[in-house]
Write an enzyme that holds these catalytic residues in place. Structure first.
Site, PDB file in Angstrom:
ATOM      1  CG  HIS A  56      -0.552  -2.680  11.009  1.00  0.00           C
ATOM      2  ND1 HIS A  56      -1.063  -2.360  12.247  1.00  0.00           N
ATOM      3  CD2 HIS A  56       0.310  -1.691  10.703  1.00  0.00           C
ATOM      4  CE1 HIS A  56      -0.546  -1.219  12.657  1.00  0.00           C
ATOM      5  NE2 HIS A  56       0.299  -0.784  11.736  1.00  0.00           N
TER       6      HIS A  56
ATOM      7  CE  LYS B 210     -13.917  -6.894  17.263  1.00  0.00           C
ATOM      8  NZ  LYS B 210     -12.515  -6.757  17.648  1.00  0.00           N
ATOM      9  NE  ARG B 211     -12.430  -2.348   7.578  1.00  0.00           N
ATOM     10  CZ  ARG B 211     -13.197  -1.743   6.675  1.00  0.00           C
ATOM     11  NH1 ARG B 211     -13.765  -0.595   6.938  1.00  0.00           N
ATOM     12  NH2 ARG B 211     -13.400  -2.295   5.493  1.00  0.00           N
TER      13      ARG B 211
ATOM     14  CE  LYS C  70     -11.335  -6.592  12.331  1.00  0.00           C
ATOM     15  NZ  LYS C  70     -10.609  -6.180  13.545  1.00  0.00           N
TER      16      LYS C  70
ATOM     17  CB  THR D 268      -6.544  -0.821  19.399  1.00  0.00           C
ATOM     18  OG1 THR D 268      -7.321  -0.555  18.226  1.00  0.00           O
ATOM     19  CG2 THR D 268      -5.074  -0.917  19.043  1.00  0.00           C
TER      20      THR D 268
ATOM     21  CE  LYS E 161      -9.855   2.085  20.365  1.00  0.00           C
ATOM     22  NZ  LYS E 161     -10.523   2.027  19.028  1.00  0.00           N
TER      23      LYS E 161
HETATM   24  C1  LIG Z   1     -10.438   1.119  18.037  1.00  0.00           C
HETATM   25  C2  LIG Z   1     -11.205   1.216  16.794  1.00  0.00           C
HETATM   26  C3  LIG Z   1     -11.115   0.209  15.836  1.00  0.00           C
HETATM   27  C4  LIG Z   1     -10.293  -1.038  16.030  1.00  0.00           C
HETATM   28  O1  LIG Z   1     -11.108  -2.021  16.623  1.00  0.00           O
HETATM   29  P1  LIG Z   1     -10.660  -3.558  16.680  1.00  0.00           P
HETATM   30  O2  LIG Z   1     -11.698  -4.169  17.558  1.00  0.00           O
HETATM   31  O3  LIG Z   1      -9.309  -3.582  17.307  1.00  0.00           O
HETATM   32  O4  LIG Z   1     -10.690  -4.078  15.313  1.00  0.00           O
HETATM   33  C5  LIG Z   1     -11.862   0.326  14.680  1.00  0.00           C
HETATM   34  N1  LIG Z   1     -12.655   1.391  14.461  1.00  0.00           N
HETATM   35  C6  LIG Z   1     -12.781   2.378  15.366  1.00  0.00           C
HETATM   36  C7  LIG Z   1     -13.683   3.511  15.076  1.00  0.00           C
HETATM   37  C8  LIG Z   1     -12.061   2.333  16.560  1.00  0.00           C
HETATM   38  O5  LIG Z   1     -12.177   3.326  17.437  1.00  0.00           O
END
Ligand SMILES: *Cc1c(COP(=O)(O)O)cnc(C)c1O
Length: 800
Positions: free
Chosen positions: A349, A540-541, A546, A648, A652
């Site tokens: 990853h 996101k984190r 990022k 991911t 979404k």
């Molecule tokens: C999908 C998801 C992530 C991943 O988000 P990225 O933008 O791909 O880093 C992180 N936290 C939650 C709660 C998510 O649903």
């Protein structure tokens, strides 16, 4: 009673299992009763699925992950069983609203972010594709911390998701294994090896059923909890040493207490290694026990079991399976090694060198002396093979070694996982290619067919149907409901993308989702958002790669521009941020404070006249994501190219009709290929250009000073414009941009700002924006985790 009507069952369950009648029940009691009523209906499917797998002697998939970011299960389970309406009616008979009852469910946050959410999406897709599977992980009592924002700063609190019990799970005290730590390895009289651990802890299983789409199959998420073999030492207790008498139980409890919120830097803590071995050993023992029980012969394991390692956290499983095969089942080392390799697959990853897990050799040896021997034995075979291959020089050979000999000796878990698996996959096309040329370039030379790509996906049940019922209904009206069973059928929307009626309906749904989010944020934080503004979202984190900072600096630049040129036709924007920072990650926490400082100043400034609002939502988690994503217009996917393995969140958002502004990184590249260049805003350097720039001399200071907008924004932040109470709060953070700017904020700034203005122009042409949004929805069905799991099943696991 599992087949009765839901309404009468609900009252029955409330009385018998919660111990209250409908007049005394509180909303949380109703939730518990509703969940157990649903669970009763799952059980028959569950038992049938298990029976069928045993009867057919089917191969099973075992997905090992230190994280499962599950979120809530009520809506998912009801929806996959087709019971939503029935439950709604049953609750309505008692004057209750299902949506309100759903709010009583805690969000199971047993993960950090994308990696953990991927594991949860995969479990749902495995069941939906009718593949027999177990997920294995840890039942953290507190999981990921809950984030509170105090005066703009992140504060970490324990998440108490189990405080009111967990209505979904079954405790399986009979499925228990002993997990050893420490001690010594001895040779017994018959010449076999015996490990006598100094400490034993019992792992016992807690099972949660995972229901697939249309209730096709129910699989098991098996999470381990820990117990002391001797929960209370009565002699010590009676002698007055009350705490000491309980010390072993406390030590066991501490193993399953929290998930380390370390995202991409190995936490380096002994407890973490103990956690990894604890859940790996319990899972491997369980898998081998099941195999031997039903198939007799341990040597056929690879025909009946495919074990997938979600990143390196469970990599010690490779050594654990070897130990069981050699020490307990008496296999020769070479035969055991062959079985092991044919059983394991490993998913990588991250390419960040600091995130590649490795353990100080003395620690590893002290905690797992037998595994240390096995690692040495694997390593000598590996290195012998490398020398024999003729394609490896000395540098390459020391690079693939399982032991890092440079400086303090360390055990390299990624190399162990690679060596012990027949398949090593990346999670997006670019990431997989970079694996071959960076972290695993030498292992790739030795095993040129082992690395393969499986681009991530997300489950369309949770991330379209359940989180966005309005859009789902609109799509159904437009193209029928085949897309519910095959997400790629969304392409039937393509010819309708220009249809003004569909465009208006999709826009109406988006607006009502925005109104709902605005209300939620107003209730939660007291900030008022205009649902007609462009909702620009980065959730996101929080991590430097990022680049929330790039977004924030651009926000400040935009703020300056709006104030200097109020006469221009600015597009009203709402900037939404959310995400947790690892508790030891100073700069990430400072970025959260900066977002909040900027929000406070901008939101209170009448001169921007509501054209710009900034919010940082607290405690971003799955449930919050399900609220925000359907309401987003613009999806920020702006990582430094080459650093986001896949992402991911990007998938979404696109599935819910947001347009992406993003770099050529991770799965953004494949999203662009699917939706077309004209329906996405791509900017900035490529991964290759980033690598090149880092290798050459990169002079961020020159760039910053040469870009008036960037310079002004950076100087404003550095000089305390947003932090009057502590004018130097951001001086160092901004100095980092001038000095090294490892994540290339300055290098990409102008391109990013230009892309944002292109977003504005597109937004002003509402029909064009809506058409692009429909194109995004139509073309990203490929990013369903059903497609991803289908590829794993056929190409790695051999189960479809
Ligand atoms: C999908 C998801 C992530 C991943 O988000 P990225 O933008 O791909 O880093 C992180 N936290 C939650 C709660 C998510 O649903």
């Amino acid at each position: 009673m599992t087949t009765g009507n839901i309404e009468s069952d609900l009252i029955d369950v409330l009385r018998r299992r919660v111990g209250k009648d409908e007049f005394a029940a509180k909303p949380s009691d109703w939730f518990y009763a509703a969940a157990q009523t649903v669970r009763d209906r799952v059980i028959d499917h569950w038992i049938a699925s298990t029976r069928q797998t045993y009867a057919a002697g089917s191969k099973r998939v075992y997905y090992l992950s230190l994280e499962f970011l599950i979120g809530r299960l009520m809506r998912d389970t009801l929806s996959n069983l087709g019971l939503t309406r029935e439950m709604e009616r049953a609750l309505a008979d008692h004057g209750l609203d299902l949506a309100a009852i759903e709010e009583m469910e805690p969000d199971a946050a047993l993960g950090n972010g994308g990696l953990g959410r991927l594991a949860a999406c995969f479990m749902e897709s495995l069941a939906s594709l009718d593949i027999p599977a177990y997920g294995y992980g840890i039942r953290y009592v507190n999981g990921m911390f809950r984030q509170r924002i105090d005066d703009g700063w992140q504060v970490e609190l324990p998440e108490t998701w189990l405080a009111n019990g967990n209505p979904w799970e079954f405790k399986r005290r009979e499925s228990a294994y002993r997990i050893g730590f420490g001690g010594e390895v001895v040779e017994t009289a018959d010449g076999s090896i015996a490990w006598n651990p100094a400490e034993l802890i019992e792992a016992s299983a807690v099972d949660t059923p995972v229901v697939g789409w249309r209730g096709k199959r129910v699989n098991t998420l098996r999470l381990w909890t820990a117990n002391s073999l001797d929960p209370i030492k009565l002699d010590a207790f009676n002698a007055g040493d009350h705490a000491g008498a309980l010390a072993d139980q406390v030590r066991a409890d501490s193993l399953v207490r929290v998930l380390y919120p370390a995202d991409s830097n190995a936490s380096g803590q002994e407890l973490r290694l103990r956690q990894e071995y604890f859940f790996s050993s319990a899972s491997i023992q369980d898998i081998v026990r099941r195999h031997v029980q039903y198939h007799g012969d341990v040597t056929t394991l690879p025909d009946k079991a495919a074990i997938q390692l979600n990143d390196t956290h469970p990599a010690v499983s490779v050594a654990e399976l070897m130990r069981l095969l050699v020490d307990n089942h008496g296999l020769e080392f070479d035969e055991a090694w062959d079985i092991t390799k044919r059983t394991f697959g490993y998913t990588n990853h991250t390419l960040l060198p600091e995130a590649l897990e490795s353990w100080p050799l003395p620690l590893f040896e002290r905690l797992l002396p037998r595994h240390m021997q096995i690692v040495y034995a694997i390593n000598s075979r590996l290195l012998r093979e490398a020398r024999k291959s003729g394609v490896m020089d000395d540098d390459s050979i020391s690079a693939i070694s399982l032991i890092d000999e440079g400086g303090e000796r360390r055990v390299r878990m990624a190399n162990l996982a690679f060596a012990g698996a027949h398949s090593v996959n990346g999670v997006a096309a670019l990431h997989t290619e970079l694996m071959k040329t960076t972290v695993f370039s030498d292992l790739h030379k030795l095993y040129p067919t082992r690395i393969n790509n499986k681009t991530n996906g997300v489950t369309p049940r949770r991330w379209l149907q359940q989180c966005n019922p309005g859009l789902t209904a609109t799509i159904k009206d437009a193209i029928g409901d085949a897309f519910l069973d095959d997400t790629e059928k969304l392409v039937d929307l393509v010819p309708l993308a220009g249809d003004s009626t569909l465009q208006e309906r999709v826009a109406e749904v988006k607006r009502s989702n925005k109104v709902a989010l605005a209300k939620h944020i107003k209730d939660l934080m007291g900030v008022r958002l205009d649902p007609d503004a462009l909702f620009d979202v980065q959730i996101k984190r929080i991590h430097e790669y990022k680049r929330q900072l790039l977004n924030l600096v651009e926000t400040v630049a935009l703020y300056d521009q709006i104030r200097s040129h109020p006469e221009r036709d600015w597009v009203p924007r709402v900037k939404i941020f959310g995400g947790k920072a690892a508790s030891s990650y100073h700069n990430a926490k400072l970025v959260i404070k900066l977002a909040n400082d900027i929000a406070r100043r901008v939101n209170a400034d009448p001169s921007v006249g509501g054209l710009l609002k900034v919010v940082f939502v607290p405690n971003y988690n799955v449930t919050f994501a399900e609220r925000i994503i359907p309401a987003a217009d613009l999806s920020e996917q702006i990582s430094t190219a080459g650093m986001e393995a896949s992402g991911t969140g990007n998938m979404k958002f696109a599935l819910n009709g947001a347009l992406t502004i993003g770099t050529l990184d991770g799965a953004n590249i494949e999203i662009k290929d699917h939706v077309g260049d004209e329906n996405i805003f791509i900017f900035g350097m490529t991964a290759e250009e980033v690598a090149q720039k880092r290798a050459d001399t990169y002079n961020p200071r020159e760039l910053i000073e040469g870009s008036p907008e960037l310079h002004q924004a950076v100087e404003a932040i550095a000089s305390g414009v947003f932090s009057h109470d502590d004018p130097h709060r951001y001086t160092e953070l901004m100095a980092g941009l001038y000095d090294h700017d490892w994540f290339m904020v300055a290098a990409d700034f102008d391109a990013y700002a230009a892309a944002q203005r292109a977003v504005d122009r597109r937004w002003e042409d509402a029909a064009s924006w809506r058409k692009a949004a429909i194109h995004n929805i139509a073309k990203v069905g490929w990013f369903s985790s059903d497609r991803t799991i289908g590829e794993y099943a056929r190409e790695i696991w051999g189960v479809l």
